[in-house]
Design a protein around this motif. Structure first.
Motif, PDB file in Angstrom:
ATOM      1  N   ILE A 156      27.642 -35.621  36.448  1.00 24.41           N
ATOM      2  CA  ILE A 156      26.994 -34.890  35.854  1.00 24.41           C
ATOM      3  C   ILE A 156      25.458 -35.424  36.606  1.00 24.41           C
ATOM      4  O   ILE A 156      24.857 -34.577  37.150  1.00 24.41           O
ATOM      5  CB  ILE A 156      26.578 -34.442  34.281  1.00 24.41           C
ATOM      6  CG1 ILE A 156      27.593 -34.104  33.523  1.00 24.41           C
ATOM      7  CG2 ILE A 156      24.920 -34.149  34.384  1.00 24.41           C
ATOM      8  CD1 ILE A 156      27.431 -34.714  32.335  1.00 24.41           C
ATOM      9  N   SER A 168      23.626 -32.478  39.511  1.00 24.45           N
ATOM     10  CA  SER A 168      22.740 -32.259  38.876  1.00 24.45           C
ATOM     11  C   SER A 168      21.475 -32.723  39.151  1.00 24.45           C
ATOM     12  O   SER A 168      20.387 -32.396  39.667  1.00 24.45           O
ATOM     13  CB  SER A 168      22.525 -31.877  36.984  1.00 24.45           C
ATOM     14  OG  SER A 168      23.642 -31.190  36.324  1.00 24.45           O
ATOM     15  N   LEU A 204      27.274 -29.060  31.708  1.00 23.39           N
ATOM     16  CA  LEU A 204      25.527 -28.801  31.135  1.00 23.39           C
ATOM     17  C   LEU A 204      25.867 -27.246  30.436  1.00 23.39           C
ATOM     18  O   LEU A 204      25.363 -27.215  29.261  1.00 23.39           O
ATOM     19  CB  LEU A 204      24.830 -29.084  31.608  1.00 23.39           C
ATOM     20  CG  LEU A 204      24.075 -30.421  32.370  1.00 23.39           C
ATOM     21  CD1 LEU A 204      23.565 -30.716  33.576  1.00 23.39           C
ATOM     22  CD2 LEU A 204      24.064 -31.700  31.226  1.00 23.39           C
ATOM     23  N   ASP A 205      26.129 -26.648  31.163  1.00 20.56           N
ATOM     24  CA  ASP A 205      25.691 -25.109  31.049  1.00 20.56           C
ATOM     25  C   ASP A 205      27.195 -25.046  30.350  1.00 20.56           C
ATOM     26  O   ASP A 205      26.836 -24.115  28.895  1.00 20.56           O
ATOM     27  CB  ASP A 205      26.862 -24.049  32.243  1.00 20.56           C
ATOM     28  CG  ASP A 205      25.271 -24.419  32.972  1.00 20.56           C
ATOM     29  OD1 ASP A 205      23.804 -23.760  32.851  1.00 20.56           O
ATOM     30  OD2 ASP A 205      26.184 -23.860  34.899  1.00 20.56           O
ATOM     31  N   CYS A 238      28.045 -26.946  27.410  1.00 18.18           N
ATOM     32  CA  CYS A 238      28.142 -27.655  26.340  1.00 18.18           C
ATOM     33  C   CYS A 238      26.697 -26.824  25.874  1.00 18.18           C
ATOM     34  O   CYS A 238      26.218 -27.060  24.479  1.00 18.18           O
ATOM     35  CB  CYS A 238      27.387 -28.974  26.678  1.00 18.18           C
ATOM     36  SG  CYS A 238      28.313 -30.322  27.692  1.00 18.18           S
ATOM     37  N   LYS A 239      25.938 -26.242  26.864  1.00 14.81           N
ATOM     38  CA  LYS A 239      25.064 -25.079  25.776  1.00 14.81           C
ATOM     39  C   LYS A 239      25.526 -24.131  25.356  1.00 14.81           C
ATOM     40  O   LYS A 239      24.884 -23.896  23.943  1.00 14.81           O
ATOM     41  CB  LYS A 239      23.280 -24.778  27.201  1.00 14.81           C
ATOM     42  CG  LYS A 239      23.037 -25.923  27.669  1.00 14.81           C
ATOM     43  CD  LYS A 239      21.933 -25.937  28.577  1.00 14.81           C
ATOM     44  CE  LYS A 239      21.609 -26.015  29.677  1.00 14.81           C
ATOM     45  NZ  LYS A 239      20.579 -26.091  30.950  1.00 14.81           N
TER      46      LYS A 239
END
Length: 712
Positions: free
Chosen positions: A72, A76, A234-235, A237-238
């Motif tokens: 990550i 990122s 992250l996408d 998880c969102k």
């Protein structure tokens, strides 16, 4: 700038020059002293077997959790290159701290070879391991991907070869580490006293890591460095978080149900992303039983290494250390992977059997369970060779005749037996009483001997039975550690003698124990006027009392009269018997792990490969946490029973996984993604057509207004 561009475009045999720097860096990174870690916990930090196992598996679990965070950070924020640099420095610092923590002279104020402040060493080692685990998080997920970034579109074949070489380097580095670090650990080093050289075992990999990092930095100008573009995890998880939150908001029965709980994310996220997450979740559901495989697999670095410490490592001209048995695993991997791909799988296919990936993984789990059954059988045989020590309510006694004539002895609850001259009773005798009567027939003499509970002792019977004092010595109460041999001398002569390593020994007395390594050892015995050389071969893990009898004669054949009494027999069950369990666990690894990664890759959407890779690493971490839970909670006294327990659990999980695999439907992620893209494309076309019709209507309406205005 032109020079850098020239170097970047430079190729060697079709490969970017920068690749060779990355491959060298990989070799330096993989030479970690992991193989000696559990022995360091056990023998230097003085942890018991369960605590050493728990700390080892906690560390391994962290090493598989931190790469998720590292990926990550790289994708990122920092990018792969900077992440590798920064966290490699953290990694190297951790190795240096580990090397410092293993220097016993730091707190050895009395210079007896034992640290006086273990707390400091424990704190330093835990800090070092934490830094290494954090550093691993930046290296594991980034190095291979960074190497792949160096290739251009026309170098697809070279890129594929690079990943094969990369995997080979990982196993090659692991093999070198498993061979070299135990050899370094086996050396003796120290400032004031010589002990096993754990600082060297940890320090050499630290130096190699620093060299690898410097070489990697030197190649900086040649690398193709991609900018961070965001992390798909992250996408994901969102999207999952929004679906759960939205479903909770609309939990009332008044709202219509949807086909899948992820469909509650449609209000905010694209349908394609939701469909991709559904595919990933379907595979992750299959991952639920997988940690049990890693629970067994990673114990080859803990329980199996401790098992090897009670075995005979003499392979003729080659003496293997307990932690070197792990070399069998990478050797078998390098051998079995091509055999499986080129011979076994094609042969099964020719036989008409549909050996699907999930069936292969089931077989791999079963093989791992059988490996632990083999380990349990080995442990049962080892237990037969281990001594039985007295309980807290018992005492054990051995009688040593230092005289030149046989003695007939009578003890309570035992038949009379004969002890030959300069020998000892055959075995330790166990008593419940606090004192016993020892009687001799010729001459007729009796003595009352006091015994100590929960101890092994030896009664030294002098040549003159009328001597006022008979000494009772305390014997070793455990197998000598790390395969060493506990040796002491007993002097049956009339005067004092001096023995090298042991010092001066008075008449009818015993020296302290000294730990002697396996192999041939030579001792010099002297009384000031005469000298005698005595040599003897020692195995692994024994204890001997070497008797200088009362009838000892100085001269060329003096050593022949010295007799050895075996208090604890050497390790007699050969280390080679561990090879079957290593073979089974490695076959299971090849069939399970390689196939599992291939299955995950084939079932993952194009942009979700990293998510499934993170899920795979997470199963390894959970598996290691299961080990420490069982080790601390189960508290099974018999090691073979613990091996059987783990094997039984994996067989049960294997059955559950086979049922789940039976109902699993294989997917084609590319086809599913194409359907959604086509659907989205149709919807976009419809939207564009409606917008065009609306625009035409508006334009026509404006033209009519202009015409009216002209007429007016």
């Amino acid at each position: 700038m032109a020079l850098i561009l020239c170097l970047y475009e430079q190729e060697v045999c079709g490969y970017p020059l920068s690749i060779f720097f990355i491959v060298f860096c990989t070799l330096g990174i993989t030479t970690v002293a992991l193989s000696v870690l559990v022995l360091y916990f056990r023998y230097f930090l003085r942890f018991d077997d369960d605590l050493a196992t728990s700390i080892y598996h906690t560390f391994v679990a962290l090493c598989y959790l931190t790469p998720i965070l590292g990926a990550i950070v790289a994708d990122s924020w920092l990018g792969k290159f900077k992440t590798i640099i920064y966290l490699s420095i953290v990694y190297a610092i951790g190795q240096v701290v580990m090397a410092v923590s293993a220097i016993h002279d730091i707190t050895d104020t009395d210079r007896d070879g034992t640290p006086d402040n273990l707390t400091l060493h424990i704190v330093l080692s835990m800090v070092g391991l934490l830094l290494i685990a954090l550093g691993t998080g930046g290296i594991k997920p980034c190095v291979a991907a960074f190497g792949g970034d160096q290739f251009q579109d026309h170098q697809a074949k070279q890129r594929s070869t690079f990943f094969s070489v990369f995997y080979l380097c990982i196993n090659g580095g692991s093999l070198l580490s498993t061979i070299i670090t135990p050899i370094l650990r086996g050396q003796e080093c120290g400032i004031h006293s010589q002990q096993k050289c754990y600082p060297l075992a940890f320090g050499v990999p630290a130096a190699l890591m620093v060299v690898a990092l410097v070489v990697f930095i030197i190649g900086s100008g040649m690398y193709h460095k991609t900018e961070p573009q965001g992390n798909i995890m992250l996408d994901v998880c969102k999207c999952i978080g929004f679906a759960i939150k939205n479903r909770f908001r609309h939990r009332s029965s008044s709202y219509p149900k949807r086909m899948h709980w992820m469909d509650w994310a449609e209000e905010k996220h694209e349908k394609l992303l939701i469909a991709q997450i559904k595919m990933v979740l379907k595979v992750l559901f299959l991952y639920i039983p997988l940690p049990m495989f890693w629970t067994l697999f990673d114990q080859k670095g803990s329980r199996w290494t401790l098992q090897a410490t009670t075995m005979d490592g003499n392979f003729g001209s080659l003496i293997l250390q307990p932690d070197q048995m792990q070399t069998v695993n990478p050797i078998l991997i390098l051998t079995l992977v091509p055999i499986m791909d080129s011979v076994v799988y094609p042969l099964i296919k020719k036989c008409g059997l549909n050996f699907t990936p999930l069936r292969r993984m089931t077989v791999g789990m079963f093989l791992a369970a059988m490996a632990f059954v083999a380990a349990a059988l080995v442990q049962i045989q080892i237990d037969k060779t281990l001594p039985t020590f007295p309980s807290s309510s018992q005492s054990q006694l051995k009688l040593l005749n230092m005289g030149s004539i046989p003695l007939t002895v009578t003890l309570p609850n035992n038949d009379p037996f004969v002890i030959e001259a300069a020998t000892a009773s055959a075995n330790y005798l166990t008593f419940e009483e606090e004192s016993i009567q020892v009687s001799f027939q010729s001459p007729a003499i009796s003595r009352t001997i006091s015994l100590a509970k929960n101890k092994r002792q030896t009664l030294l019977i002098p040549s003159n039975l009328s001597a006022p004092m008979w000494e009772v010595t305390d014997d070793v109460m455990a197998k000598p550690e790390q395969g060493a041999n506990a040796i002491r001398f007993v002097n049956g002569m009339a005067g004092a003698v001096n023995v090298s390593t042991f010092g001066s020994i008075d008449y009818s007395s015993a020296s302290n124990y000294s730990l002697i390594s396996n192999g041939k050892a030579t001792f010099t015995i002297t009384n000031g006027a005469n000298t005698c050389e005595y040599s003897r071969e020692f195995g692994f893990g024994s204890s001997y009392t070497l008797l200088i009898p009362s009838h000892f004669v100085w001269g060329p054949t003096c050593s022949e009269s010295i007799s050895g009494v075996e208090d604890i027999q050497p390790n007699s069950f050969h280390m080679g018997w561990q090879i079957p369990q290593y073979f089974l666990i490695t076959c299971g690894e090849v069939v399970f792990s390689v196939t599992g990664l291939e299955f995950s890759y084939s079932q993952a959407p194009s942009n979700m490969k990293a998510v499934l890779q993170a899920g795979w690493l997470f199963t390894v971490a959970i598996g290691n946490f299961i080990v420490l839970i069982v080790a601390e909670i189960a508290q099974i006294e018999e090691q073979w029973a613990e091996f059987v327990l783990f094997a039984s659990l994996l067989v049960a999980v294997c059955v559950i996984f086979s049922i789940m695999a039976y109902f699993y439907t294989y997917m084609d992620p590319a086809e599913i993604e194409a359907q959604f893209r086509d659907k989205d494309g149709t919807e976009e076309s419809d939207k564009e057509e409606l917008q065009m019709q609306k625009k035409d209507f508006v334009d026509h309406h404006n033209e009519d207004d202009e015409a009216k205005q002209s007429k007016m």
